[in-house]
Design an enzyme around this catalytic site. Structure first.
Site, short mmCIF file in Angstrom:
data_model
loop_
_atom_site.label_atom_id
_atom_site.label_comp_id
_atom_site.label_asym_id
_atom_site.label_seq_id
_atom_site.Cartn_x
_atom_site.Cartn_y
_atom_site.Cartn_z
N ASP A 62 34.37 3.04 11.96
CA ASP A 62 34.05 3.87 10.80
C ASP A 62 33.80 2.97 9.60
O ASP A 62 34.60 2.91 8.68
CB ASP A 62 35.24 4.81 10.55
CG ASP A 62 34.93 5.87 9.50
OD1 ASP A 62 33.80 5.86 8.97
OD2 ASP A 62 35.82 6.69 9.22
N LYS A 64 31.11 3.22 7.72
CA LYS A 64 30.28 3.97 6.75
C LYS A 64 29.20 3.07 6.15
O LYS A 64 29.08 2.92 4.93
CB LYS A 64 31.14 4.59 5.64
CG LYS A 64 32.15 5.58 6.17
CD LYS A 64 32.86 6.32 5.08
CE LYS A 64 33.87 7.29 5.64
NZ LYS A 64 35.03 6.64 6.31
N ASP A 67 23.98 0.25 3.16
CA ASP A 67 23.35 -0.82 2.39
C ASP A 67 21.83 -0.79 2.63
O ASP A 67 21.30 0.13 3.27
CB ASP A 67 23.97 -2.16 2.80
CG ASP A 67 24.05 -3.14 1.63
OD1 ASP A 67 23.03 -3.33 0.94
OD2 ASP A 67 25.13 -3.72 1.42
N ALA A 70 18.16 -4.52 5.82
CA ALA A 70 18.44 -5.86 6.36
C ALA A 70 19.94 -6.10 6.49
O ALA A 70 20.42 -6.65 7.49
CB ALA A 70 17.80 -6.92 5.48
N GLY A 179 42.16 21.05 7.53
CA GLY A 179 41.30 21.69 8.54
C GLY A 179 42.08 22.13 9.77
O GLY A 179 43.12 21.56 10.09
O1 NUP Z 1 34.12 12.84 5.70
C1 NUP Z 1 34.93 12.09 6.21
N1 NUP Z 1 36.24 12.35 6.09
C2 NUP Z 1 37.22 11.55 6.66
O2 NUP Z 1 38.41 11.87 6.52
C3 NUP Z 1 34.53 10.97 6.97
C4 NUP Z 1 35.49 10.15 7.55
N2 NUP Z 1 35.10 9.12 8.28
N3 NUP Z 1 36.83 10.44 7.38
C5 NUP Z 1 37.83 9.57 8.03
O3 NUP Z 1 38.51 10.36 9.02
C6 NUP Z 1 38.93 9.02 7.14
O4 NUP Z 1 38.56 7.79 6.58
C7 NUP Z 1 40.08 8.87 8.12
O5 NUP Z 1 39.91 7.67 8.86
C8 NUP Z 1 39.89 10.02 9.07
C9 NUP Z 1 40.72 11.25 8.74
O6 NUP Z 1 42.08 10.92 8.76
P1 NUP Z 1 43.26 11.93 8.43
O7 NUP Z 1 42.90 12.69 7.20
O8 NUP Z 1 43.41 12.82 9.63
O9 NUP Z 1 44.44 11.01 8.23
#
Ligand code: NUP
Length: 215
Positions: A62, A64, A67, A70, A179
């Site tokens: 993850d 993300k 950039d 390149a 959620g």
């Molecule tokens: O929109 C996003 N929300 C999110 O929480 C995109 C993500 N990649 N995450 C990641 O999901 C966040 O960085 C963490 O690693 C994981 C959720 O973790 P938790 O809230 O269940 O602890």
């Protein structure tokens, strides 16, 4: 991607020792983990290979990636060389940047996940306004894998509508961010869960209980 119990463990712990300790308790229930900057910055990128070798899990990085094209290529290439099975990139940077990630994934025969809308409240400020267009860009580019929020089921449903039923959506925001696991899986293929498992007094029981709620 086939994911056991449709559950991805987000392993945002700050040491390899802790990561291994938690994974050891969960091998019965999970076969896919997501690691991000917290663990990678604490341990170095070799943690990907260490966890893969020890547990034979699929590892989604993850990072993300967001950039210029390149630089995105270099980030993705390094991540796949280190053993990652998949990487998450941001979509707001535009199609040239995303295409660079997609090309790298194809070169290494690995997967790319495109992040559409994030799950936290701040995503409403800027990202949400463009999330449908980001998802549509992914469809136009032939991307099959997406990340969309478990915290806003209406938005998750809308993103599912855009990307179609053949797309594979993984969804963070279950548990600590509010959620609901089962409702999320109406629209997503897999949920991403971190703190409510790894911060629990008994991660194994927390994981087992969560899986029971999915049935
Ligand atoms: O929109 C996003 N929300 C999110 O929480 C995109 C993500 N990649 N995450 C990641 O999901 C966040 O960085 C963490 O690693 C994981 C959720 O973790 P938790 O809230 O269940 O602890």
């Amino acid at each position: 991607m086939e994911i056991k119990n449709n559950l991805i463990l987000a392993l945002d712990v700050l040491s390899g020792k802790k990561a291994i300790e938690i994974c050891n308790q969960l091998t019965e229930y999970i076969d896919t983990i997501k690691i991000g900057y917290p663990l990678t910055l604490a341990e170095g990128i070799s943690i990907i290979g260490i966890l893969k070798e020890k547990f034979d899990f699929k590892v989604i990085c993850d990072y993300k990636v967001a950039d210029i094209d390149a630089t995105n290529s270099k980030i993705c290439n390094q991540t796949f060389k280190a053993g990652a099975d998949a990487i998450i990139c941001h979509g707001f940077v535009g199609s040239d940047s995303v295409q660079a990630c997609f090309n790298s994934a194809k070169k290494y025969d690995k997967e790319l996940f495109l992040l559409t809308e994030m799950s936290h409240p701040g995503a409403k400020e800027f990202l949400q306004k463009n999330a449908d267009a980001i998802a549509q860009m992914g469809v136009d580019m032939n991307i099959k894998n997406y990340v969309a929020p478990a915290t806003r089921l209406d938005r998750l449903r809308e993103i599912r509508n855009i990307v179609g039923n053949d797309a594979y959506i993984i969804s963070p925001g279950v548990g600590k961010q509010g959620g609901d696991a089962k409702k999320t899986l109406k629209y997503a293929n897999a949920i991403i869960v971190g703190r409510s498992i790894y911060e629990s007094d008994n991660p194994k029981i927390a994981c087992e209980n969560l899986i029971k709620t999915l049935k």
